[in-house]
Every structure is written in C-alpha cells, then in structure tokens.
Design a protein around this motif. Structure first.
Motif, PDB file in Angstrom:
ATOM      1  N   GLN A 131      48.856  47.538  36.934  1.00  0.00           N
ATOM      2  CA  GLN A 131      48.236  48.314  35.863  1.00  0.00           C
ATOM      3  C   GLN A 131      47.464  47.404  34.907  1.00  0.00           C
ATOM      4  OE1 GLN A 131      48.096  51.784  35.568  1.00  0.00           O
ATOM      5  NE2 GLN A 131      46.551  51.153  34.053  1.00  0.00           N
ATOM      6  N   GLN A 132      47.971  46.192  34.683  1.00  0.00           N
ATOM      7  CA  GLN A 132      47.232  45.243  33.848  1.00  0.00           C
ATOM      8  C   GLN A 132      45.887  44.899  34.489  1.00  0.00           C
ATOM      9  OE1 GLN A 132      49.173  41.934  31.854  1.00  0.00           O
ATOM     10  NE2 GLN A 132      51.185  42.671  32.503  1.00  0.00           N
ATOM     11  N   LEU A 133      45.871  44.725  35.809  1.00  0.00           N
ATOM     12  CA  LEU A 133      44.608  44.465  36.496  1.00  0.00           C
ATOM     13  C   LEU A 133      43.672  45.665  36.373  1.00  0.00           C
ATOM     14  CD1 LEU A 133      46.401  42.174  37.913  1.00  0.00           C
ATOM     15  CD2 LEU A 133      44.817  42.430  39.826  1.00  0.00           C
ATOM     16  N   ILE A 134      44.222  46.864  36.534  1.00  0.00           N
ATOM     17  CA  ILE A 134      43.404  48.073  36.424  1.00  0.00           C
ATOM     18  C   ILE A 134      42.782  48.167  35.031  1.00  0.00           C
ATOM     19  CG2 ILE A 134      43.503  50.606  36.352  1.00  0.00           C
ATOM     20  CD1 ILE A 134      45.659  50.408  38.572  1.00  0.00           C
ATOM     21  N   ASP A 135      43.570  47.857  34.003  1.00  0.00           N
ATOM     22  CA  ASP A 135      43.066  47.923  32.636  1.00  0.00           C
ATOM     23  C   ASP A 135      41.891  46.978  32.410  1.00  0.00           C
ATOM     24  OD1 ASP A 135      44.972  49.807  32.029  1.00  0.00           O
ATOM     25  OD2 ASP A 135      46.350  48.396  31.066  1.00  0.00           O
ATOM     26  N   VAL A 136      41.909  45.822  33.064  1.00  0.00           N
ATOM     27  CA  VAL A 136      40.850  44.830  32.875  1.00  0.00           C
ATOM     28  C   VAL A 136      39.654  45.092  33.784  1.00  0.00           C
ATOM     29  CG1 VAL A 136      40.247  42.377  33.196  1.00  0.00           C
ATOM     30  CG2 VAL A 136      42.373  43.026  32.033  1.00  0.00           C
ATOM     31  N   PHE A 137      39.920  45.467  35.031  1.00  0.00           N
ATOM     32  CA  PHE A 137      38.839  45.548  36.017  1.00  0.00           C
ATOM     33  C   PHE A 137      38.273  46.952  36.226  1.00  0.00           C
ATOM     34  CE2 PHE A 137      40.923  41.582  37.261  1.00  0.00           C
ATOM     35  CZ  PHE A 137      39.823  40.759  37.500  1.00  0.00           C
ATOM     36  N   ALA A 138      39.011  47.985  35.868  1.00  0.00           N
ATOM     37  CA  ALA A 138      38.575  49.324  36.261  1.00  0.00           C
ATOM     38  C   ALA A 138      38.469  50.301  35.105  1.00  0.00           C
ATOM     39  CB  ALA A 138      39.548  49.882  37.308  1.00  0.00           C
ATOM     40  N   LYS A 139      38.267  49.805  33.897  1.00  0.00           N
ATOM     41  CA  LYS A 139      38.168  50.707  32.755  1.00  0.00           C
ATOM     42  C   LYS A 139      36.946  51.610  32.844  1.00  0.00           C
ATOM     43  CE  LYS A 139      40.740  48.347  29.095  1.00  0.00           C
ATOM     44  NZ  LYS A 139      40.659  47.637  27.805  1.00  0.00           N
ATOM     45  N   ALA A 140      35.849  51.040  33.282  1.00  0.00           N
ATOM     46  CA  ALA A 140      34.588  51.786  33.247  1.00  0.00           C
ATOM     47  C   ALA A 140      34.349  52.615  34.499  1.00  0.00           C
ATOM     48  CB  ALA A 140      33.414  50.827  33.029  1.00  0.00           C
ATOM     49  N   SER A 142      35.820  53.556  38.842  1.00  0.00           N
ATOM     50  CA  SER A 142      36.850  53.465  39.875  1.00  0.00           C
ATOM     51  C   SER A 142      36.401  52.447  40.915  1.00  0.00           C
ATOM     52  CB  SER A 142      37.067  54.828  40.525  1.00  0.00           C
ATOM     53  OG  SER A 142      38.003  54.743  41.562  1.00  0.00           O
ATOM     54  N   ILE A 143      37.240  51.465  41.182  1.00  0.00           N
ATOM     55  CA  ILE A 143      36.910  50.442  42.163  1.00  0.00           C
ATOM     56  C   ILE A 143      38.052  50.315  43.145  1.00  0.00           C
ATOM     57  CG2 ILE A 143      35.388  49.127  40.631  1.00  0.00           C
ATOM     58  CD1 ILE A 143      37.736  47.221  40.118  1.00  0.00           C
ATOM     59  N   LYS A 144      37.719  49.872  44.360  1.00  0.00           N
ATOM     60  CA  LYS A 144      38.759  49.752  45.382  1.00  0.00           C
ATOM     61  C   LYS A 144      39.625  48.520  45.140  1.00  0.00           C
ATOM     62  CE  LYS A 144      39.630  50.058  50.319  1.00  0.00           C
ATOM     63  NZ  LYS A 144      39.060  50.233  51.673  1.00  0.00           N
ATOM     64  N   PHE A 145      38.977  47.396  44.817  1.00  0.00           N
ATOM     65  CA  PHE A 145      39.718  46.165  44.551  1.00  0.00           C
ATOM     66  C   PHE A 145      39.083  45.433  43.372  1.00  0.00           C
ATOM     67  CE2 PHE A 145      40.430  46.735  49.194  1.00  0.00           C
ATOM     68  CZ  PHE A 145      41.807  46.874  49.149  1.00  0.00           C
ATOM     69  N   PRO A 146      39.876  44.689  42.610  1.00  0.00           N
ATOM     70  CA  PRO A 146      39.313  43.912  41.501  1.00  0.00           C
ATOM     71  C   PRO A 146      38.423  42.796  42.036  1.00  0.00           C
ATOM     72  CG  PRO A 146      41.601  43.298  41.867  1.00  0.00           C
ATOM     73  CD  PRO A 146      41.335  44.491  42.745  1.00  0.00           C
ATOM     74  N   ALA A 202      37.365  38.368  45.997  1.00  0.00           N
ATOM     75  CA  ALA A 202      36.949  37.562  44.852  1.00  0.00           C
ATOM     76  C   ALA A 202      35.573  36.931  45.081  1.00  0.00           C
ATOM     77  CB  ALA A 202      37.972  36.471  44.568  1.00  0.00           C
ATOM     78  N   ARG A 203      34.860  36.726  43.986  1.00  0.00           N
ATOM     79  CA  ARG A 203      33.546  36.078  44.079  1.00  0.00           C
ATOM     80  C   ARG A 203      33.679  34.627  44.535  1.00  0.00           C
ATOM     81  NH1 ARG A 203      32.772  39.318  39.331  1.00  0.00           N
ATOM     82  NH2 ARG A 203      31.001  40.752  39.598  1.00  0.00           N
ATOM     83  N   ASN A 204      34.703  33.954  44.051  1.00  0.00           N
ATOM     84  CA  ASN A 204      34.922  32.541  44.380  1.00  0.00           C
ATOM     85  C   ASN A 204      36.400  32.312  44.651  1.00  0.00           C
ATOM     86  OD1 ASN A 204      32.157  31.191  43.618  1.00  0.00           O
ATOM     87  ND2 ASN A 204      32.657  32.540  41.888  1.00  0.00           N
ATOM     88  N   VAL A 205      36.686  31.573  45.725  1.00  0.00           N
ATOM     89  CA  VAL A 205      38.060  31.231  46.090  1.00  0.00           C
ATOM     90  C   VAL A 205      38.093  29.745  46.442  1.00  0.00           C
ATOM     91  CG1 VAL A 205      39.979  31.643  47.670  1.00  0.00           C
ATOM     92  CG2 VAL A 205      38.495  33.551  47.006  1.00  0.00           C
ATOM     93  N   THR A 206      39.036  29.041  45.856  1.00  0.00           N
ATOM     94  CA  THR A 206      39.162  27.608  46.105  1.00  0.00           C
ATOM     95  C   THR A 206      40.616  27.263  46.411  1.00  0.00           C
ATOM     96  OG1 THR A 206      37.340  27.112  44.592  1.00  0.00           O
ATOM     97  CG2 THR A 206      38.833  25.307  45.130  1.00  0.00           C
ATOM     98  N   PHE A 207      40.826  26.510  47.479  1.00  0.00           N
ATOM     99  CA  PHE A 207      42.150  25.983  47.804  1.00  0.00           C
ATOM    100  C   PHE A 207      42.273  24.564  47.249  1.00  0.00           C
ATOM    101  CE2 PHE A 207      42.418  29.199  51.213  1.00  0.00           C
ATOM    102  CZ  PHE A 207      43.761  29.546  51.141  1.00  0.00           C
ATOM    103  N   VAL A 208      43.477  24.224  46.788  1.00  0.00           N
ATOM    104  CA  VAL A 208      43.766  22.877  46.306  1.00  0.00           C
ATOM    105  C   VAL A 208      45.069  22.421  46.946  1.00  0.00           C
ATOM    106  CG1 VAL A 208      44.197  21.431  44.296  1.00  0.00           C
ATOM    107  CG2 VAL A 208      42.650  23.394  44.095  1.00  0.00           C
ATOM    108  N   ALA A 209      45.040  21.230  47.579  1.00  0.00           N
ATOM    109  CA  ALA A 209      46.250  20.717  48.226  1.00  0.00           C
ATOM    110  C   ALA A 209      46.224  19.190  48.213  1.00  0.00           C
ATOM    111  CB  ALA A 209      46.364  21.219  49.661  1.00  0.00           C
ATOM    112  N   THR A 210      47.391  18.605  47.952  1.00  0.00           N
ATOM    113  CA  THR A 210      47.483  17.149  47.905  1.00  0.00           C
ATOM    114  C   THR A 210      48.794  16.682  48.530  1.00  0.00           C
ATOM    115  OG1 THR A 210      48.541  17.175  45.717  1.00  0.00           O
ATOM    116  CG2 THR A 210      46.142  17.002  45.759  1.00  0.00           C
TER     117      THR A 210
END
Length: 255
Positions: A131-140, A142-146, A202-210
């Motif tokens: 619901q927190q994601l919906i409040d930020v991404f879908a207020k304006a 209806s979207i399938k995924f953030p 997502a627009r951008n996805v980055t993996f980080v591993a060390t």
C-alpha cells in the motif's frame, strides 16, 4: 544473459566511488524529469558499499528521494538483521532524506499464524508495504507495476536476489508488488520482498557483489545460462558492479 555490462574494480573503495557516480547521475536525471527519485535498496554488504562515498556528495537533492527496500526481514527496525537498520547506519544518518520519504515495513503487523495456503504470498506486513508503494506510484492513475528509477540489488551465494530464492514459488508471482515469504532458506525466515515483475519493470537495475564468496555463483550466473537462478531472471539495465576478487572466475569482458 546476453552481453552483460560488468564493471570490475581493484578495490571496494573504487567500486563505491563509481557506484556513487551512477546514483548521483540517475538521481539528477530523474529529479529533472519527474521531480523525484524513487530508489529501492537491498541489504547485506550493499548499504556499506553504497554509503561509503555517496554520503559525502553535496550535489544531491536528498529531499526529492523516495526510498524503499527491495526486501526486508520482518524484525524490529532497530534489529541488526533489519535492512533499514543497516542503511540507516551507513547512509540515512549522514544525509538529509526526510524521514517520511524512507518507507519502512511495520513489523508489529506480522501475523501470529502463518498465512493459509491460498494466501501464502501475503501477510499484513506485505499488504501494508504494498500500500505504501501504491500511495507513491499510483496516486494519479492505475498502473500494473511501480516504475522505480533505480533498484540496487545484491546476490547471494545461492543466486538469490531480494528475498527471491532458487526454486521458490514466489518466482512465479506475477500480480503482487510485494510478497511475503515465511520459509526463507536464509535466516531470519519471515521476510517481505519485491516481486520479479516489479524488479524487471524498473527503469534502472544494478547488481553489486564483492568478495571471494561470490566467485562461484557469479561464474554460474554468467557462464551457465538457463539455470533459472533468481539473479539470472533479472534484467540488469545498468549491469554489474563487482570487485576483482568476485569477478576473478569470469571469462567475459569486464570494463
């Protein structure tokens, strides 16, 4: 995985500087276009690598950030296993992100009983976080995924990312944004996680591993395609940030 972008660095410090450069650039671009920067952060060693240089940057509009967690352990927020707790120590305590824009789970909502079989991917904690994601991404609308501006992911020795584990039914979840997992093979067992469609949207996805502990699984991810490891199912738009130790068994070209 076709032609992955792999950046390998001699030291973790060099990796942190380059990662901070990427985050700073994407933050500026997103704020200019959309007047905000939505980012999801993972736990493990990533927060320390992320915060090491980023917390010193003075040219970031921190008040425009909206921060979520790619997954979270259902423990108190001040518990050492909490991804939020680690991020707070390594980054949030050092930069002026408004507290209300750092979106955390509410662990006190956890069910005393395990969800029923037909509800096993949800729990009050995951429902509230979605619901927190919906409040930020879908207020304006209806979207399938953030549509996150950036997701920063780690990878486990078994190839898991977020709290999406090899062979787990949650890999097939295609409706929920946030799912509950009560049987994580890695403790603590109760967690919430972004689902695979959200990660790949997502627009951008980055993996980080060390580190040497990631050598074998990285070799499998890159050199043995088709194993359907969770990390192989993610489309890393911005590629992989590795140190030379972690990448030492890789044959493919590295930047």
């Amino acid at each position: 995985m076709a032609h992955p972008i792999v950046r390998s660095f001699a030291t973790s410090n060099e990796l942190s500087v380059s990662l901070a450069d990427l985050v700073t650039e994407l933050s500026a671009e997103s704020i200019e276009v959309r007047d905000r920067f939505t980012v999801g952060i993972s736990g493990g060693s990533l927060p320390k690598l992320l915060g090491a240089d980023l917390k010193h940057r003075k040219d970031i509009k921190w008040d425009k950030w909206e921060v979520f967690f790619c997954d979270e352990r259902i423990v108190p927020l001040d518990h050492e296993d909490s991804n939020y707790f680690v991020c707070k120590k390594e980054l949030f305590d050092h930069v002026p992100i408004p507290p209300e824009k750092i979106h955390t789970i509410k662990p006190e909502l956890v069910s005393e009983n395990e969800p029923k079989k037909d509800e096993e991917a949800t729990d009050p904690v995951s429902v509230e976080y979605e619901q927190q994601l919906i409040d930020v991404f879908a207020k304006a609308s209806s979207i399938k995924f953030p549509l996150f501006d950036l997701l920063l992911l780690g990878v486990g020795p078994d190839g898991h990312t977020c709290s999406l584990f090899p062979g787990h039914p949650l890999l097939d979840e295609n409706v929920l944004w946030v799912a509950y997992i009560g049987d994580s093979p890695k403790p603590p067992p109760k967690r919430v996680t972004l689902t695979l469609p959200v990660v790949n949207h997502a627009r951008n996805v980055t993996f980080v591993a060390t580190g040497s502990g990631k050598q074998d699984i990285l070799h499998q991810i890159f050199e043995a395609p088709g194993r359907n490891l969770p990390s192989q199912l993610v489309k890393p738009v911005n590629g992989w940030f590795l140190d030379d130790t972690a990448s030492s068994k890789l044959i493919l070209p590295k930047l």
